[in-house]
Design a protein around this motif. Structure first.
Motif, mmCIF file in Angstrom:
data_model
loop_
_atom_site.group_PDB
_atom_site.id
_atom_site.type_symbol
_atom_site.label_atom_id
_atom_site.label_comp_id
_atom_site.label_asym_id
_atom_site.label_seq_id
_atom_site.Cartn_x
_atom_site.Cartn_y
_atom_site.Cartn_z
ATOM 1 N N ASP A 302 26.960 52.630 32.504
ATOM 2 C CA ASP A 302 25.691 53.098 33.387
ATOM 3 C C ASP A 302 24.230 51.154 33.002
ATOM 4 O OD1 ASP A 302 23.064 54.211 34.214
ATOM 5 O OD2 ASP A 302 22.042 54.347 32.329
ATOM 6 N N ASN A 303 25.759 50.633 33.263
ATOM 7 C CA ASN A 303 25.234 48.611 33.851
ATOM 8 C C ASN A 303 26.343 48.466 33.792
ATOM 9 O OD1 ASN A 303 25.782 46.117 31.938
ATOM 10 N ND2 ASN A 303 23.763 46.313 31.369
ATOM 11 N N ALA A 304 26.336 48.212 34.638
ATOM 12 C CA ALA A 304 26.716 47.232 36.193
ATOM 13 C C ALA A 304 27.746 45.774 35.039
ATOM 14 C CB ALA A 304 26.378 47.023 37.308
ATOM 15 N N TYR A 305 26.861 45.263 34.877
ATOM 16 C CA TYR A 305 27.928 44.322 33.745
ATOM 17 C C TYR A 305 28.820 44.839 32.617
ATOM 18 C CZ TYR A 305 27.990 39.562 31.117
ATOM 19 O OH TYR A 305 28.986 39.105 30.290
ATOM 20 N N ILE A 306 28.593 45.582 32.292
ATOM 21 C CA ILE A 306 29.486 45.778 31.270
ATOM 22 C C ILE A 306 30.557 45.870 31.569
ATOM 23 C CG2 ILE A 306 29.618 47.415 29.297
ATOM 24 C CD1 ILE A 306 27.889 45.095 28.397
ATOM 25 N N ALA A 307 30.011 47.286 32.785
ATOM 26 C CA ALA A 307 31.061 47.880 34.163
ATOM 27 C C ALA A 307 32.350 46.955 34.988
ATOM 28 C CB ALA A 307 30.521 49.037 35.268
ATOM 29 N N SER A 308 31.791 45.587 34.917
ATOM 30 C CA SER A 308 32.648 45.111 35.179
ATOM 31 C C SER A 308 33.658 44.309 34.552
ATOM 32 C CB SER A 308 32.225 43.595 36.123
ATOM 33 O OG SER A 308 30.867 42.803 35.382
ATOM 34 N N ARG A 309 33.037 44.297 33.352
ATOM 35 C CA ARG A 309 33.718 43.574 31.977
ATOM 36 C C ARG A 309 35.259 45.160 32.059
ATOM 37 N NH1 ARG A 309 32.197 39.697 33.734
ATOM 38 N NH2 ARG A 309 30.927 37.833 32.492
ATOM 39 N N VAL A 310 34.419 45.921 31.990
ATOM 40 C CA VAL A 310 35.692 47.106 31.696
ATOM 41 C C VAL A 310 37.052 46.989 32.846
ATOM 42 C CG1 VAL A 310 35.423 49.245 31.085
ATOM 43 C CG2 VAL A 310 34.008 48.178 30.253
ATOM 44 N N GLU A 311 36.152 47.116 33.952
ATOM 45 C CA GLU A 311 37.195 46.162 35.345
ATOM 46 C C GLU A 311 37.985 45.825 34.887
ATOM 47 O OE1 GLU A 311 34.410 46.957 38.497
ATOM 48 O OE2 GLU A 311 34.047 48.591 38.549
ATOM 49 N N GLN A 312 37.207 44.882 34.832
ATOM 50 C CA GLN A 312 38.129 43.296 34.063
ATOM 51 C C GLN A 312 39.500 43.524 32.966
ATOM 52 O OE1 GLN A 312 36.058 39.579 33.852
ATOM 53 N NE2 GLN A 312 35.085 39.776 35.150
ATOM 54 N N MET A 313 39.491 44.670 32.046
ATOM 55 C CA MET A 313 39.754 45.116 31.059
ATOM 56 C C MET A 313 40.943 46.350 31.755
ATOM 57 S SD MET A 313 37.486 45.987 27.970
ATOM 58 C CE MET A 313 38.610 46.456 27.264
ATOM 59 N N ARG A 314 40.836 46.875 33.188
ATOM 60 C CA ARG A 314 40.986 48.001 33.423
ATOM 61 C C ARG A 314 42.451 46.494 34.115
ATOM 62 N NH1 ARG A 314 38.687 50.354 38.073
ATOM 63 N NH2 ARG A 314 39.457 47.878 38.924
ATOM 64 N N ASP A 315 41.886 46.270 34.824
ATOM 65 C CA ASP A 315 42.751 44.684 35.929
ATOM 66 C C ASP A 315 44.363 44.535 34.937
ATOM 67 O OD1 ASP A 315 41.566 45.818 37.934
ATOM 68 O OD2 ASP A 315 40.032 43.880 37.732
ATOM 69 N N GLY A 316 43.509 43.824 33.275
ATOM 70 C CA GLY A 316 44.321 43.570 32.755
ATOM 71 C C GLY A 316 45.029 44.267 32.161
ATOM 72 N N VAL A 317 44.891 45.642 32.222
ATOM 73 C CA VAL A 317 46.256 46.576 31.526
ATOM 74 C C VAL A 317 46.823 46.499 33.200
ATOM 75 C CG1 VAL A 317 46.069 48.600 30.506
ATOM 76 C CG2 VAL A 317 44.830 47.564 29.615
ATOM 77 N N GLU A 318 46.445 46.963 33.686
ATOM 78 C CA GLU A 318 47.353 46.834 34.755
ATOM 79 C C GLU A 318 48.887 45.776 34.748
ATOM 80 O OE1 GLU A 318 44.771 47.578 38.170
ATOM 81 O OE2 GLU A 318 45.355 49.994 38.638
ATOM 82 N N ARG A 319 47.879 44.857 34.826
ATOM 83 C CA ARG A 319 48.988 43.845 35.192
ATOM 84 C C ARG A 319 49.901 43.663 33.660
ATOM 85 N NH1 ARG A 319 43.812 40.930 36.531
ATOM 86 N NH2 ARG A 319 44.195 39.898 33.970
ATOM 87 N N GLY A 320 50.088 44.079 32.394
ATOM 88 C CA GLY A 320 51.049 44.280 31.801
ATOM 89 C C GLY A 320 50.335 44.042 30.552
ATOM 90 N N GLU A 321 48.969 43.329 30.424
ATOM 91 C CA GLU A 321 48.141 42.850 29.037
ATOM 92 C C GLU A 321 47.827 44.032 28.300
ATOM 93 O OE1 GLU A 321 44.931 40.887 29.907
ATOM 94 O OE2 GLU A 321 45.842 39.549 31.891
#
Length: 409
Positions: A302-321
């Protein structure tokens, strides 16, 4: 989503027919395989008529469905499923005993959807105004893993946490909001009635008034003559603001700005991160893969800014981080939380430590809310003092000046 009519055979070779919702025929086939049915034929079909469909008038005039209704439903359904009661029979019992008639209609529609061959998550997806995106995804995970009753118990605990958080915020803001409302009423009364009365008295002095007095009188005259324009301006600004934050860019900027508010910003941040940690722990314990968990959780914070950071985490995990590296890069977690994530990732108990992180943030939010009134009180006192000072200078300076003139004479 479109509907598809299917024909298939179950594990005993019996012919099964029905209608399911799905993105495409492949998605419907996956649903059938997950339930042990081998599809023989899948073809598009019109939406089946449903007696439980809720019309617009019923939605408008019917009893509102509150979060507590969904929370109690989750607990009751967990108890029924744990006791071995079949799902259809359990929903029928909950429908008959439901106090909220609007929710009873939802349960009836869910039963009819299940009769038509849909899964429980697909039946719930027909009512997005009642069941959130996170709720639907967790039910879907429960269906896929065969742990539906356990998921409903965890959803009950999660909704209880959300409800307690809202109640604490509402209780903490009650006193400050009352004081602010009282100050607004006092300013309106002074501008509309008190200052005009003093202005008539000052007009008889035929003397130059102090700057502060002239400002107050001019502002009071503007308020009396153009109060409707001020109301239009306030309503217009509110409408423009609502339209702006309805856009993705506006919502992002507003949610980011909220985190920097004095006093309230840190509470919003900690409450959002507590929701993130609880949601992630719930998803992980239910067997959802980490990437999918982060994707689901990003929709629930319920916060677009924090959601964007979580999506960055998701993208990083997908890259193998690692989760640790992505959490550090996000820049929203405290060093203590980062350290706990590191330990959880190393020991394989990340879900348990995420629960601990949620509890830690929850305790911090609880403390902040308990002390919120004492933090706001000095600001309110200073604001009230400034208001009184301005009024005192503006109203009494002319009388003081005239008094000095009379004494010198």
């Amino acid at each position: 989503m479109p509907f598809f009519a299917y024909r298939g055979r179950n594990a005993r070779g019996e012919l099964m027919e029905g209608v399911l919702e799905g993105v495409d025929s492949g998605g419907v086939a996956d649903q059938l395989f997950n339930t042990g049915v081998t599809p023989v034929e899948i073809k598009p079909a019109p939406q089946p008529a449903t007696a439980g469909e809720i019309g617009w008038w019923e939605k408008f005039s019917g009893e509102k469905i509150n979060p507590i209704d969904v929370q109690l439903f989750s607990r009751q359904l967990y108890t029924l499923l744990k006791a071995g009661v079949p799902l259809m029979r359990g929903l029928a019992g909950l429908q008959e005993s439901a106090i909220n008639k609007s929710f009873a209609r939802i349960l009836k529609d869910m039963r009819e959807s299940l009769d038509a061959g849909r899964e429980l998550s697909a039946a719930m997806r027909r009512h997005p105004e009642v069941f959130s995106y996170f709720y639907l995804n967790m039910v879907r995970v429960g269906e896929m893993t065969g742990r539906l009753e356990e998921v409903f118990l965890r959803l009950f605990d999660y909704l209880e946490f959300e409800r307690e958080m809202r109640e604490r915020v509402r209780t903490a803001l009650r006193y400050p909001m009352f004081v602010v409302a009282a100050m607004a009423v006092a300013i309106a009364v002074i501008n509309l009635f008190v200052i005009p009365a003093f202005a008539k008295v000052y007009a008889g002095f035929h003397a130059e008034l102090p700057l502060m007095t002239r400002i107050l009188i001019n502002f009071s005259d503007f308020t009396v003559n153009y109060w409707w324009l001020m109301m239009v301006g306030v309503v217009g600004a509110f409408v423009v603001f609502k339209l702006y934050i309805a856009t993705s860019a506006g919502r992002y900027q507003w949610d980011k700005l909220k985190l920097g508010f004095p006093i309230f910003g840190k509470i919003i941040l900690k409450a959002t991160l507590a929701r993130f940690a609880r949601s992630f722990a719930l998803s992980s314990k239910s067997g959802v893969p980490i990437v999918q968990s982060l994707n689901v959780v990003a929709q629930t914070v319920d916060n677009a800014y924090i959601a964007s950071r979580v999506e960055q985490m998701r993208d990083g995990v997908e890259r193998g981080e690692s989760i640790l590296r992505t959490a550090i890069t996000s820049g929203v977690f405290t060093p203590v939380v980062v350290q706990m994530i590191a330990v959880g990732e190393e020991t394989g108990e990340l879900d348990d430590l995420m629960d601990e992180i949620g509890s830690m943030y929850e305790r911090e939010v609880d403390y902040e809310l308990k002390t919120l009134a004492s933090q706001i009180e000095p600001v309110l006192i200073v604001s009230l003092g400034v208001l009184v000072l301005i009024l005192a200078l503006g109203v009494f300076l002319p009388i003081w000046d005239l008094g000095k003139v009379a004494l010198h004479r």
